[in-house]
Design an enzyme around this catalytic site. Structure first.
Site, mmCIF file in Angstrom:
data_model
loop_
_atom_site.group_PDB
_atom_site.id
_atom_site.type_symbol
_atom_site.label_atom_id
_atom_site.label_comp_id
_atom_site.label_asym_id
_atom_site.label_seq_id
_atom_site.Cartn_x
_atom_site.Cartn_y
_atom_site.Cartn_z
ATOM 1 N N LYS A 163 138.972 -51.174 -18.326
ATOM 2 C CA LYS A 163 137.629 -50.995 -17.770
ATOM 3 C C LYS A 163 136.832 -52.297 -17.824
ATOM 4 C CE LYS A 163 137.466 -46.061 -18.801
ATOM 5 N NZ LYS A 163 136.916 -44.974 -19.624
ATOM 6 N N SER A 206 135.386 -39.296 -18.845
ATOM 7 C CA SER A 206 134.606 -40.482 -19.213
ATOM 8 C C SER A 206 133.454 -40.813 -18.271
ATOM 9 C CB SER A 206 135.532 -41.700 -19.334
ATOM 10 O OG SER A 206 136.115 -42.024 -18.100
#
Length: 287
Positions: A230, A187
């Site tokens: 996140k 990611s």
């Protein structure tokens, strides 16, 4: 995973009263203010659940019970400055976000302890021996992501209006602090590409920006996991502008309102979308 506010409520309503009773104290003998709980969660525990938090509270209550015996107190208020006395030095520090630094971009990551921010750094040395090096104890998948980012940027320098032969005369070094912590996953691809372009153009990205997304060789931005964690990490670090893959739009929109509030969120299908958001000053010059 629980948000910080959820952990505070769980601790205040259940964990603290439970441990007060378990350690032979009465409810009115010990007070733990909300800010103390927040600092306990931020600097002594980072996890998806609350097991570690409860263990820390147990330790505090045992020492508080001893304090009542030794000091003959009627009431004890545990202020945030007292945490070090009961638990020692903080285990974690405030996530650092570097701004106005060319070649440094903040990525959003998911770890076993929840969300975190990563500072991706890129620098280059002018030399006839071109090459690419990665450091920071990166796992195999993350190394591959950095190589994809390097190849993508190298093949699209003209598209972004940059010196086409830059990589022919520079040795590039990419680092992901902290070097002692293992990291892996795909990611960080868009973050790595952005760090390289920021370095080459000597242009910092916009302030308070964090991003996540897997990058392909053709510039497609693929979905990632851990959107909730996140987002929590971004809020903890003071980030205000976030970039997620378009395929993660629903994941973010399904988050509670208090997590989404105050954040400017953009969604990217391909890397050109990321570039437009990360370098708004470039777009202004073109206009």
């Amino acid at each position: 995973g629980y948000t910080e506010d959820e952990k505070v409520n769980i601790a205040r309503k259940y964990l603290v009263p439970k441990q007060i009773k378990a350690n032979g104290l009465r409810k009115n003998e010990l007070e733990v203010p909300e800010q103390t709980l927040r600092d306990l969660i931020r600097y002594y525990t980072r996890e998806a659940g609350v097991r570690g938090l409860e263990n820390r509270i147990k330790k505090i209550m045992r020492k508080a019970a001893m304090a009542f015996c030794d000091e003959q107190k009627d009431k004890l208020i545990l202020h945030k400055k007292d945490l070090e006395k009961y638990l020692g030095k903080p285990v974690f520090s405030q996530d650092e976000v570097f701004e106005n630094v060319s070649g440094v971009v903040t990525g959003l990551a998911w770890t076993s302890m929840g969300g975190a921010t990563l500072q991706i750094e890129a620098t280059a040395v002018k030399t006839n021996n071109k090459g690419f090096k990665q450091t920071g104890q990166l796992g195999k998948v993350m190394v591959e992501s950095s190589e994809i980012a390097y190849s993508f940027v190298m093949g699209h320098l003209k598209h972004f209006g940059m010196q086409e032969d830059f990589f022919d005369h520079h040795f590039v070094h990419m680092h992901v602090p902290a070097g002692a912590t293992p990291k892996d996953g795909p990611s960080a691809g868009v973050t790595m590409a952005t760090a390289l372009l920021s370095m080459i153009s000597n242009q910092p990205v916009r302030k308070k920006l964090g991003m996540t997304g897997e990058l392909t060789l053709t510039g497609q931005v693929l979905p990632v996991g851990g959107v909730k964690e996140k987002t929590i990490a971004a809020r903890r670090s003071g980030l205000k502008v976030l970039i997620f893959p378009e395929s993660n739009r629903k994941d973010f929109e399904d988050l509670p309102e208090h997590l989404r509030e105050g954040l400017e969120v953009h969604y990217a299908k391909n890397y050109s979308d990321v570039y437009t958001i990360a370098f708004p000053q470039k777009q202004e010059k073109k206009a």
